[in-house]
Each structure stands twice: as structure tokens, then as C-alpha cells.
Design a protein around this motif. Structure first.
Motif, short mmCIF file in Angstrom:
data_model
loop_
_atom_site.label_atom_id
_atom_site.label_comp_id
_atom_site.label_asym_id
_atom_site.label_seq_id
_atom_site.Cartn_x
_atom_site.Cartn_y
_atom_site.Cartn_z
N LYS A 1 -5.74 48.99 72.86
CA LYS A 1 -8.10 48.75 73.31
C LYS A 1 -8.04 49.23 75.08
O LYS A 1 -9.27 49.69 75.63
N LYS B 1 -11.57 47.20 68.23
CA LYS B 1 -11.00 45.94 67.81
C LYS B 1 -9.82 46.64 67.73
O LYS B 1 -8.89 47.95 67.11
N HIS C 1 -10.68 51.43 66.02
CA HIS C 1 -9.21 50.21 65.42
C HIS C 1 -8.32 51.12 66.47
O HIS C 1 -7.65 52.12 66.56
N ASN D 1 -2.88 45.22 72.32
CA ASN D 1 -4.06 45.24 73.12
C ASN D 1 -3.89 46.42 74.59
O ASN D 1 -5.08 47.03 74.85
N VAL E 1 -16.53 51.57 64.77
CA VAL E 1 -15.47 50.39 65.25
C VAL E 1 -14.37 51.68 65.58
O VAL E 1 -14.00 52.09 63.99
N HIS F 1 -17.20 49.45 69.14
CA HIS F 1 -16.63 48.86 69.42
C HIS F 1 -15.11 48.96 69.65
O HIS F 1 -14.85 49.85 68.59
#
Length: 301
Positions: free
Chosen positions: A247, A284, A240, A244, A238, A282
């Protein structure tokens, strides 16, 4: 065995402002990549140990974060890590790039190093000499001499391998006599999961701008051999970020940027592990994690 022939072993660390070439120097001395490098300041966040094996010595190099004026709790913890490392090593190398004028940040570090120098030798290291001519290197040597009374002063280039062996000799010369501390063949004592997380972060750092590099952290959720496949390891990780908007930058248009990050990280991880890997990445949001003690703990700081 005479004193000259005695085996030496111990710890050295490089300190300096962010982006002074400490990680590249560590990798060059060890002879392989153990610390991630980037043009972004404050790339290093852990005290990574790289191990140099020689017939006459074992030198453990502790790569530390750049000492800086902290703006977050993370920054304060990274500085604490630097001071803690200084107190535990046998010799300290203070790195200043050949292509940059000595500034207030360097002078601040020197004042701290003068306290250390009472009990631990401090070597002055001029890095990145490949970027300037001989005159500039000579001028930087003179400027360094005025800063403090170094045990030794040496200009080097990790890129050209200029005086890297000589630097190793200087560092080894400051170590106490002692046996090997790590088995032959070990190049670091970091867990594979930490090194893999760092390689993913290095890939994610390339091409990002502004505040994003400091907002990136990576954790490895799971790393397991694929069932029925001896040649494949599944790595679930992940990335981090704090907001937003960050991301969206990491993922990129249609997920293209994240795919590129995964592709580059996979190449480096396969080289590290000597095995094929499937990398599941991913992104997050961990809101303001750099300032939150609880989240810092979860992310390993």
C-alpha cells in the motif's frame, strides 16, 4: 455469392508465455487499445475480446492471460481461463518473441496445443521481430518448425505493423462462413467498467517491482455522471493490494505516486469514454487475496 466471396466470422485467440506480446498484437489487429499492456509478466487477467471488422469478415480476437506454472489460486484460475478459451475458438495463434530462445515454458504450451490441433488449427506467430535482425527471425522460424506442425508460420511486429494485415488474412482464412456477430463500430464486448479498471491497473503497474504487480487488483465502486454536468463523469475506484508495505509503495511519498497513477489513468479513461472524468482513487488491503477463494470472487476472478 461464391465461397471465396462469402463472409466469414469467428473467434481467434493468442496464447504463449507471459509477456510474449499477445495483448499488443490484439490491439494492433483491432486498430485501437482494448487490452492493457505492460512489461510486467502476467498483465492480462481477463479474456478480453477485441473485434476486427472487414468487408469480408468479422474476426473476434480473445486476448488471454499467459500460460504459466501457477503458484496461487489466482494463477490456477487464469490457466483454466486459457484452456477454456482454447476449446471455444476457431483458430489459435501461438506467440513466441523473436528475441527470446524457445524454453521449457514454450515446450509445455506446445504439448498442450498438440491436443488442440486435432480439431482447431494452430498458427505459429513470431512476435517482436523489430527487436532482432533477419537472421535471428529466420533462426526462430526454423526452431518453431521443429516444435510442431503448425497450420501456418508467420513473423510479425505489432510495433512496426509488420505483416499485421497478413496475419489477419491468415486468421480470417481459418474462420467458418457466417454473418456478423457484433454490430459495426463495436471494438470489444467488455463492459466499460472492466476496461476502466484495467486502465487504472496498467497505470499502477508502471514502475513497480518484485511481487507487487501480481498483488494489484482494481475494482470500480461507482461510475456516475456528475449532477448538473453533462460533460463530467465521476469514477470511484479502489486499488487492492495484499500487504501494508505494498500500500505504501502504491501511494508513494506524500501520495505522489498515487497522484501520478491517477493522472495517467484519467488521460486513458477520458480517451476511452470521450468525456471528462473525475477519478477518485483509494488503496485498500485485501490480505492474501490471490489465495482466498472468497476474495477472488469479490474481485471478479
Amino acid at each position: 455469392m461464391s465461397t471465396e466471396d462469402a463472409h466469414r466470422s469467428g473467434f481467434a485467440c493468442f496464447v504463449g508465455r507471459p509477456n510474449a506480446g499477445k495483448s499488443t498484437l490484439t490491439n494492433s489487429l483491432v486498430g485501437t487499445k482494448v487490452a492493457i499492456t505492460s512489461s510486467k509478466p502476467q498483465t492480462t487477467r481477463h479474456a478480453i475480446r477485441g473485434i476486427l471488422h472487414r468487408p469480408d469478415a468479422q474476426l473476434i480476437i480473445v486476448d488471454t492471460p499467459g500460460l504459466h506454472r501457477p503458484r496461487t489460486l489466482l494463477g490456477r484460475r487464469l490457466n483454466d481461463l486459457v484452456y477454456e478459451t482454447w476449446s471455444e475458438v476457431d483458430v489459435v495463434g501461438f506467440c513466441v518473441p523473436a528475441d527470446q530462445k524457445i524454453g521449457p515454458g514454450d515446450k509445455f504450451i506446445v504439448e498442450e496445443l498438440k491436443k488442440v490441433a486435432r480439431h482447431t488449427p494452430v498458427i505459429g506467430v513470431i512476435t517482436k521481430t523489430d527487436l532482432v535482425g533477419k537472421q535471428q527471425v529466420a533462426a526462430q522460424l526454423l526452431a518453431m518448425q521443429e516444435l510442431m506442425d503448425f497450420a501456418e508460420l508467420i513473423p510479425v511486429s505489432a510495433k512496426d505493423a509488420f505483416q499485421i494485415d497478413e496475419l489477419a488474412n491468415v486468421l480470417v482464412g481459418q474462420l467458418p462462413e457466417g454473418p456478423q456477430l457484433y454490430p459495426d463500430g463495436d471494438i470489444t464486448d467488455e463492459p466499460e467498467s472492466t476496461l476502466i479498471a484495467e486502465l487504472i491497473r496498467e497505470a499502477a503497474l508502471e514502475g513497480v517491482r518484485d511481487e507487487l504487480p501480481h498483488s494489484l487488483a482494481v475494482t470500480i465502486e461507482e461510475m456516475i455522471p456528475r449532477e448538473g454536468r453533462e460533460d463530467l463523469i465521476d469514477v470511484h475506484a479502489v486499488i487492492h493490494v495484499e500487504r501494508n508495505s505494498q500500500k505504501a509503495i502504491v501511494i508513494g511519498r506524500g501520495g505522489e505516486r498515487l497522484r501520478n497513477v491517477g493522472s495517467e489513468a484519467r488521460r486513458q479513461i477520458q480517451a476511452l469514454l470521450g468525456s471528462k472524468i473525475y477519478l477518485d482513487l483509494h488503496v485498500k488491503i485485501a490480505k492474501d487475496w490471490q489465495r482466498d477463494p472468497k476474495q477472488l470472487g469479490k474481485l471478479g476472478f
